[in-house]
Scaffold this motif. Structure first.
Motif, PDB file in Angstrom:
ATOM      1  N   ARG A   9      -7.084  -9.845 -16.457  1.00 50.97           N
ATOM      2  CA  ARG A   9      -6.315 -10.070 -15.872  1.00 50.97           C
ATOM      3  C   ARG A   9      -5.553  -8.997 -16.935  1.00 50.97           C
ATOM      4  NH1 ARG A   9      -3.523 -13.249 -11.857  1.00 50.97           N
ATOM      5  NH2 ARG A   9      -1.734 -11.818 -11.587  1.00 50.97           N
ATOM      6  N   TYR A  10      -5.728  -9.499 -17.947  1.00 48.58           N
ATOM      7  CA  TYR A  10      -5.183  -8.859 -19.157  1.00 48.58           C
ATOM      8  C   TYR A  10      -5.961  -8.561 -19.622  1.00 48.58           C
ATOM      9  CZ  TYR A  10      -0.840 -11.526 -17.603  1.00 48.58           C
ATOM     10  OH  TYR A  10       0.327 -11.101 -16.622  1.00 48.58           O
ATOM     11  N   TYR A  35      -6.504   2.840  -9.040  1.00 43.74           N
ATOM     12  CA  TYR A  35      -5.323   3.495  -9.504  1.00 43.74           C
ATOM     13  C   TYR A  35      -4.291   3.055 -10.399  1.00 43.74           C
ATOM     14  CZ  TYR A  35      -4.720   4.961  -4.625  1.00 43.74           C
ATOM     15  OH  TYR A  35      -5.354   5.147  -3.246  1.00 43.74           O
ATOM     16  N   GLN A  37      -0.679   2.369 -12.576  1.00 44.26           N
ATOM     17  CA  GLN A  37       0.573   2.002 -12.907  1.00 44.26           C
ATOM     18  C   GLN A  37       1.298   1.918 -13.347  1.00 44.26           C
ATOM     19  OE1 GLN A  37       2.348  -1.970 -11.048  1.00 44.26           O
ATOM     20  NE2 GLN A  37       4.488  -0.686 -10.715  1.00 44.26           N
ATOM     21  N   MET A  88      -0.964  -0.366 -16.322  1.00 50.01           N
ATOM     22  CA  MET A  88      -1.399  -1.093 -14.901  1.00 50.01           C
ATOM     23  C   MET A  88      -3.126  -0.854 -14.364  1.00 50.01           C
ATOM     24  SD  MET A  88      -1.394  -4.207 -13.203  1.00 50.01           S
ATOM     25  CE  MET A  88       0.035  -5.093 -13.465  1.00 50.01           C
ATOM     26  N   LEU A  90      -5.088  -1.080 -10.826  1.00 48.79           N
ATOM     27  CA  LEU A  90      -4.853  -1.675 -10.163  1.00 48.79           C
ATOM     28  C   LEU A  90      -6.035  -0.771  -8.923  1.00 48.79           C
ATOM     29  CD1 LEU A  90      -1.659  -1.237  -8.874  1.00 48.79           C
ATOM     30  CD2 LEU A  90      -3.042  -3.344  -9.310  1.00 48.79           C
ATOM     31  N   ALA A 103      -5.239  -0.359   2.469  1.00 44.99           N
ATOM     32  CA  ALA A 103      -6.139  -0.582   1.823  1.00 44.99           C
ATOM     33  C   ALA A 103      -5.849  -2.115   0.883  1.00 44.99           C
ATOM     34  CB  ALA A 103      -5.552   0.450   0.270  1.00 44.99           C
ATOM     35  N   PHE A 104      -6.829  -2.479   0.644  1.00 43.45           N
ATOM     36  CA  PHE A 104      -6.270  -3.831  -0.042  1.00 43.45           C
ATOM     37  C   PHE A 104      -6.133  -4.202  -1.918  1.00 43.45           C
ATOM     38  CE2 PHE A 104      -6.078  -5.978   4.214  1.00 43.45           C
ATOM     39  CZ  PHE A 104      -6.370  -5.652   4.444  1.00 43.45           C
ATOM     40  N   PHE A 105      -5.529  -4.613  -2.162  1.00 39.93           N
ATOM     41  CA  PHE A 105      -5.410  -4.619  -3.559  1.00 39.93           C
ATOM     42  C   PHE A 105      -5.542  -5.938  -4.460  1.00 39.93           C
ATOM     43  CE2 PHE A 105      -3.596  -0.957  -4.968  1.00 39.93           C
ATOM     44  CZ  PHE A 105      -3.578  -0.029  -3.835  1.00 39.93           C
ATOM     45  N   GLY A 106      -6.559  -5.324  -5.195  1.00 43.91           N
ATOM     46  CA  GLY A 106      -6.806  -6.206  -6.213  1.00 43.91           C
ATOM     47  C   GLY A 106      -5.568  -7.015  -6.800  1.00 43.91           C
ATOM     48  N   GLN A 107      -5.782  -8.042  -8.361  1.00 44.66           N
ATOM     49  CA  GLN A 107      -4.353  -8.750  -8.780  1.00 44.66           C
ATOM     50  C   GLN A 107      -4.326  -7.810 -10.015  1.00 44.66           C
ATOM     51  OE1 GLN A 107      -7.399  -9.350  -9.321  1.00 44.66           O
ATOM     52  NE2 GLN A 107      -7.611 -10.927 -10.749  1.00 44.66           N
ATOM     53  N   GLY A 108      -4.795  -5.834 -10.139  1.00 42.31           N
ATOM     54  CA  GLY A 108      -4.514  -5.840 -11.504  1.00 42.31           C
ATOM     55  C   GLY A 108      -4.714  -6.267 -12.305  1.00 42.31           C
TER      56      GLY A 108
ATOM     57  N   LEU B  34       2.500   3.222   5.481  1.00 43.90           N
ATOM     58  CA  LEU B  34       2.311   2.174   4.996  1.00 43.90           C
ATOM     59  C   LEU B  34       3.371   2.105   3.735  1.00 43.90           C
ATOM     60  CD1 LEU B  34      -0.804   3.602   4.554  1.00 43.90           C
ATOM     61  CD2 LEU B  34      -1.454   0.902   4.938  1.00 43.90           C
ATOM     62  N   TYR B  36       3.747  -1.741   0.914  1.00 39.97           N
ATOM     63  CA  TYR B  36       3.615  -1.940  -0.217  1.00 39.97           C
ATOM     64  C   TYR B  36       4.664  -2.886  -0.663  1.00 39.97           C
ATOM     65  CZ  TYR B  36      -1.421  -0.794   1.250  1.00 39.97           C
ATOM     66  OH  TYR B  36      -2.387  -0.597   1.947  1.00 39.97           O
ATOM     67  N   ALA B  41       2.766  -8.631 -12.366  1.00 39.64           N
ATOM     68  CA  ALA B  41       2.026  -8.722 -12.475  1.00 39.64           C
ATOM     69  C   ALA B  41       1.416  -9.193 -11.759  1.00 39.64           C
ATOM     70  CB  ALA B  41       1.814  -9.909 -13.642  1.00 39.64           C
ATOM     71  N   GLU B  42       1.044  -8.684 -10.775  1.00 39.76           N
ATOM     72  CA  GLU B  42       0.144  -9.244  -8.981  1.00 39.76           C
ATOM     73  C   GLU B  42       0.191  -7.419  -8.962  1.00 39.76           C
ATOM     74  OE1 GLU B  42       2.120 -12.840  -8.016  1.00 39.76           O
ATOM     75  OE2 GLU B  42       1.644 -11.494  -6.388  1.00 39.76           O
ATOM     76  N   GLY B  43      -0.827  -7.806  -7.670  1.00 40.27           N
ATOM     77  CA  GLY B  43      -1.564  -6.062  -7.318  1.00 40.27           C
ATOM     78  C   GLY B  43      -0.578  -5.804  -5.587  1.00 40.27           C
ATOM     79  N   PRO B  44      -0.311  -4.814  -5.114  1.00 39.03           N
ATOM     80  CA  PRO B  44       0.498  -4.756  -3.937  1.00 39.03           C
ATOM     81  C   PRO B  44      -0.106  -5.381  -2.887  1.00 39.03           C
ATOM     82  CG  PRO B  44       0.037  -2.154  -4.801  1.00 39.03           C
ATOM     83  CD  PRO B  44      -1.069  -3.639  -6.127  1.00 39.03           C
ATOM     84  N   THR B  45       0.996  -5.905  -2.027  1.00 38.68           N
ATOM     85  CA  THR B  45       0.351  -6.739  -0.560  1.00 38.68           C
ATOM     86  C   THR B  45       0.964  -5.663   0.514  1.00 38.68           C
ATOM     87  OG1 THR B  45       2.530  -7.714  -0.810  1.00 38.68           O
ATOM     88  CG2 THR B  45       0.457  -8.521  -1.727  1.00 38.68           C
ATOM     89  N   PHE B  46      -0.025  -5.642   0.922  1.00 38.47           N
ATOM     90  CA  PHE B  46       0.280  -4.534   1.831  1.00 38.47           C
ATOM     91  C   PHE B  46       1.836  -5.392   3.132  1.00 38.47           C
ATOM     92  CE2 PHE B  46       0.258  -2.177   5.819  1.00 38.47           C
ATOM     93  CZ  PHE B  46       0.286  -2.904   7.615  1.00 38.47           C
ATOM     94  N   PHE B 100      -5.006   7.363  -0.546  1.00 40.12           N
ATOM     95  CA  PHE B 100      -4.223   6.810  -0.016  1.00 40.12           C
ATOM     96  C   PHE B 100      -2.807   7.695  -1.133  1.00 40.12           C
ATOM     97  CE2 PHE B 100      -4.538   3.578   3.312  1.00 40.12           C
ATOM     98  CZ  PHE B 100      -5.941   3.941   2.770  1.00 40.12           C
TER      99      PHE B 100
END
Lengths: 114, 112
Positions: A9-10, A35, A37, A88, A90, A103-108, B34, B36, B41-46, B100
Motif C-alpha cells: 500500500r505504501y 497507471y 495518478q 500513486m 494503480l 477495468a478492475f483496479f487494485g488498491q493502489g 465508463l 469510475y 488511498a483506494e483504487g478506482p471502482t467501476f 482505457f
C-alpha cells in the motif's frame, strides 16, 4: 468478485534504487495495466499487456519497465527511482471481448522516492 | 494530448440534490465509456458504463448520458448522498478493450 492485489500500500524508496511493484489478479483476465495518478493529471497509462510476455508502451513509459511472465501477474519496475516518480501507482486488469470491457483496479501503491 | 477531458476539477452539491459531472472526448473512434469512483488511498471502482449505440444508461441513482455528436457524456447522481463524495473519473475505450483513456477527474463533495 474480481480481485486485483498490489503487493504494497505504501513504499518509501531512495533515489537511484531499483523498485519493483507487483500486481496479481485472480480472474484470468488477458489485459493488465499500470497507471500512475497525480493531482490534476488524472490516470496516465504507463504500460499495458494483453498477453503473457507481451507489453505495450502507454503514454508515459520513460523510466519504467514491465514484466509479465505469468497471466495473473504484472510487475512494474522503476529501473532507477527518481523523486519525480513519487506518485500513486494503480494496477488494473480487464477481460477481452466478448466477456466485458470494464477495468478492475487494485488498491493502489503510494510510492515516495526520497 | 488529453483525449478525454473533465473540465471541472471540483463540484459541491447539497445532499438530496442532483450532481452532474461532465466529460468531453476528442476521438470519434471511442465506442465505450465508463465512470469510475475513487476514494482517497483506494483504487478506482467501476460505477457505470455506456456503449456508443445507446444514449442513456441507468443504474439506480446513477444515469449516464451520451451525446455522440457533441462528443460529450455526463453522469447524473440523484439524489446525491454524502457517501458519494469522491473523485469521479470518466474513461473511454475502443472496442478492442485493451486500452482505457481517463480524464483528469472531478472531485465531488456532497454537503449534508
Amino acid at each position: 468478485d474480481v480481485k486485483v492485489t498490489q503487493s504494497s500500500r505504501y513504499l518509501v524508496k531512495r533515489t537511484g534504487e531499483k523498485v519493483f511493484l507487483e500486481c496479481v489478479q485472480d480472474m484470468d483476465h488477458e489485459n493488465m495495466f499500470w497507471y500512475r495518478q497525480d493531482p490534476g493529471l488524472g490516470l496516465r497509462l504507463i504500460y499495458f499487456s494483453y498477453d503473457v510476455k507481451m507489453k505495450e508502451k502507454g503514454d508515459i513509459p520513460e523510466g519504467y519497465s514491465v514484466s509479465r511472465e505469468k497471466k495473473e501477474r504484472f510487475s512494474l519496475i522503476l529501473e532507477s527511482a527518481s523523486t519525480n516518480q513519487t506518485s500513486m501507482y494503480l494496477c488494473a486488469s480487464s477481460p477481452s471481448l466478448p466477456e466485458g470491457l470494464e477495468a478492475f483496479f487494485g488498491q493502489g501503491t503510494r510510492l515516495t522516492v526520497v | 494530448d488529453q483525449q478525454v477531458k473533465q473540465n471541472s476539477p471540483s463540484l459541491s452539491v447539497q445532499e438530496g440534490r442532483i450532481s452532474i459531472l461532465n466529460c468531453d472526448y476528442t476521438n470519434s473512434m471511442f465506442d465505450y465509456f465508463l465512470w469510475y469512483k475513487k476514494y482517497p488511498a483506494e483504487g478506482p471502482t467501476f460505477l457505470i458504463s455506456i456503449s456508443s449505440i445507446k444514449d442513456k444508461n441507468e443504474d439506480g441513482r446513477f444515469t449516464v448520458f451520451l451525446n455522440k455528436s457533441a462528443k460529450h457524456l455526463s453522469l447524473h447522481i440523484v439524489p446525491s448522498q454524502p457517501g458519494d463524495s469522491a473523485v469521479y473519473f470518466c474513461a473511454a475505450s475502443m472496442n478492442t478493450g485493451n486500452q482505457f483513456y481517463f480524464g483528469t477527474g472531478t472531485s465531488l463533495t456532497v454537503i449534508p
